[in-house]
Design a protein around this motif. Structure first.
Motif, short mmCIF file in Angstrom:
data_model
loop_
_atom_site.label_atom_id
_atom_site.label_comp_id
_atom_site.label_asym_id
_atom_site.label_seq_id
_atom_site.Cartn_x
_atom_site.Cartn_y
_atom_site.Cartn_z
N THR A 167 0.83 -1.21 0.00
CA THR A 167 0.00 0.00 0.00
C THR A 167 0.87 1.26 0.00
OG1 THR A 167 -0.21 0.21 2.42
CG2 THR A 167 -1.80 -1.20 1.29
N ASN A 168 2.00 1.21 0.67
CA ASN A 168 2.94 2.33 0.65
C ASN A 168 3.37 2.61 -0.78
OD1 ASN A 168 4.99 4.19 1.11
ND2 ASN A 168 5.97 3.01 2.72
N HIS A 201 0.34 4.06 -2.78
CA HIS A 201 -0.05 5.32 -2.16
C HIS A 201 0.94 6.43 -2.49
CE1 HIS A 201 -1.00 8.21 1.04
NE2 HIS A 201 -2.16 7.60 1.17
N ASP A 202 2.22 6.07 -2.58
CA ASP A 202 3.28 7.08 -2.72
C ASP A 202 3.90 7.16 -4.12
OD1 ASP A 202 2.76 7.37 -0.08
OD2 ASP A 202 4.78 6.94 0.64
N ASN A 218 -3.86 4.44 5.18
CA ASN A 218 -3.39 4.56 3.81
C ASN A 218 -4.53 4.39 2.81
OD1 ASN A 218 -0.71 5.20 4.08
ND2 ASN A 218 0.08 3.21 3.48
N THR A 240 -7.02 7.51 2.87
CA THR A 240 -6.49 8.70 2.20
C THR A 240 -6.29 8.47 0.71
OG1 THR A 240 -4.28 8.03 2.97
CG2 THR A 240 -5.43 9.72 4.23
N TRP A 241 -5.99 7.24 0.32
CA TRP A 241 -5.91 6.92 -1.12
C TRP A 241 -7.28 7.08 -1.77
CZ3 TRP A 241 -8.48 2.34 -2.85
CH2 TRP A 241 -8.40 2.13 -4.23
N SER A 257 2.48 7.80 4.46
CA SER A 257 2.49 6.39 4.83
C SER A 257 3.41 6.16 6.02
CB SER A 257 2.96 5.54 3.64
OG SER A 257 2.08 5.64 2.56
N ALA A 298 1.68 7.19 9.16
CA ALA A 298 0.64 6.20 9.45
C ALA A 298 1.25 4.99 10.15
CB ALA A 298 -0.06 5.78 8.17
N SER A 356 8.86 11.50 5.83
CA SER A 356 7.70 11.28 4.98
C SER A 356 8.04 11.80 3.59
CB SER A 356 6.48 12.03 5.52
OG SER A 356 5.49 12.10 4.53
N THR A 391 6.12 11.71 1.15
CA THR A 391 4.93 12.42 0.68
C THR A 391 4.97 13.89 1.06
OG1 THR A 391 3.60 10.42 0.87
CG2 THR A 391 2.42 12.50 0.80
N THR A 436 -2.86 12.27 10.43
CA THR A 436 -2.34 10.94 10.12
C THR A 436 -1.82 10.20 11.34
OG1 THR A 436 -1.81 11.47 7.82
CG2 THR A 436 -0.57 9.68 8.83
#
Length: 377
Positions: free
Chosen positions: A18-19, A22-23, A90, A93-94, A102, A105, A274, A276, A310
């Motif tokens: 997922t990271n 997501h990123d 994650n 927010t996605w 992430s 989180a 982060s 992000t 987060t």
């Protein structure tokens, strides 16, 4: 290695996956927005370099496995609860298309689960402050300042040149700068999962306290984040590439270069930044560097709120999941079923407003009928 340890390792790799999706926007949103790279090619390059980057350093992994919580006071069940909190945040927010962290989180989930299970003394708050909180506040500001300065200088230096040639040149440059961000992302974010798996192995007695991640942990973490990256987090790519500010190749190059510099430096020093926040700060900085009014501050404000929520939100979910998980096998099963069910629900909801490589660059309609500003070339 008992069954619970295996379940926790698989869950950690699921978080890593997922990271990745997501990123993906961290590295490739601006290159996709400026059409420097086709969407599928962009995420493919990013996936490969994420895997390569995972082998560059293990300093961040050591910070997580030996620095954030007391490994003598946590169990695999506690770590499982923390990972569930991180994964669910994650996915939320996605679904909303928000580029939240992430990393935070994960930290929030682990801190919440550890605190509820072993008390506040089991969390190393001094390390959290120096290695997580302070870098979280400083890194987007630094990246934004560097990107704003770089963007301003680029437009100043090239103002008399043929703009078509300038854009073409910087599009080619973006292939390199975006690749560097992907490499940096792998070197920083993949290590966070390495650190979690190493922590699990330490708490299970398979590794000595203070150990670094074994080679199989490094490879599996790098592969999981690479696969997630290749899937493409198109919803967040659209937000970063189109909703924050209108990105031109000059801005994209400046944002990506500043992001890669900050992230690679932090990986070397062992700061689990982060990525992000760094890249979003750099994108905002690139908009400021061109023209302050080009930044869509309403969107930026929503992203900032997501950043603030987060860590505590993931901590609450991690604490609840951890409390159930430490109650025994039935608790672990309940948490696992809830995770799978909610993940499936979020996926179904995402299909109602599908964003993929075919429409990621489509301009979204304006929220009002007010006249839209024009942008200088």
């Amino acid at each position: 290695m008992d069954t619970l340890v295996i379940v926790v390792i698989i869950t950690a790799l699921a978080f890593d996956f997922t990271n990745g999706f997501h990123d993906t926007a961290n590295a490739m949103a601006t290159s996709i927005a400026t059409k420097a790279l086709p969407p599928r090619v962009a995420v493919g390059i990013s996936a490969v370099l994420n895997l390569v980057g995972a082998f560059l350093s293990v300093e961040v992994a050591k910070t997580i496995s030996n620095g954030l919580v007391d490994d003598s006071k946590v169990t695999p069940a506690v770590i499982f609860g923390g990972l569930v909190g991180a994964i669910l945040w994650n996915l939320v927010t996605w679904l909303l298309g928000l580029p939240s962290s992430s990393s935070h989180a994960l930290f929030g989930g682990l801190i919440g689960a550890t605190w509820i299970a072993a008390g506040g003394d089991a969390v190393h708050f001094a390390t959290v402050l120096t290695k997580v909180i302070i870098p979280a506040l400083a890194s987007p500001l630094i990246a934004g300042l560097v990107a704003a300065t770089g963007t301003f200088l680029v437009y100043l230096i090239t103002r008399r040149a043929a703009q078509r040639n300038v854009r073409s040149g910087f599009r080619h440059g973006q292939v390199i700068s975006a690749s560097l961000v992907s490499l940096a992302h792998g070197s920083n974010d993949a290590q966070k999962t390495m650190g979690v798996i190493t922590l699990v192995l330490i708490t299970a007695g398979s590794l000595d306290s203070g150990s670094g991640p074994p080679l199989w942990v490094i490879f599996s973490s790098g592969l999981a984040i690479a696969l997630g990256t290749y899937l493409g987090g198109w919803r967040i790519i659209r937000t970063v590439g189109h909703k924050l500010t209108r990105i031109e190749p000059q801005q994209g190059f400046a944002a990506e270069t500043s992001s890669a510099t900050v992230i690679l430096a932090s990986s070397h020093l062992g700061y689990p930044l982060s990525t992000t926040q760094v890249t979003s700060g750099a994108v905002i900085g690139s908009g400021i560097g061109k023209r302050l009014s080009e930044v869509k501050w309403g969107i930026a404000g929503r992203i900032a709120i997501a950043w603030l929520l987060t860590l505590p939100a993931a901590a609450v979910v991690g604490a609840l999941a951890g409390r159930l998980a430490i109650s025994g096998t039935a608790g672990v099963l309940i948490v696992a079923v809830a995770l799978v069910g909610l993940s499936a629900l979020f996926y179904v909801l995402s299909r109602r407003d599908k964003v993929d490589r075919h429409n990621v660059n489509d301009e979204t309609p304006a929220p009002t009928t007010a006249p839209q500003p024009t942008f200088a070339n």
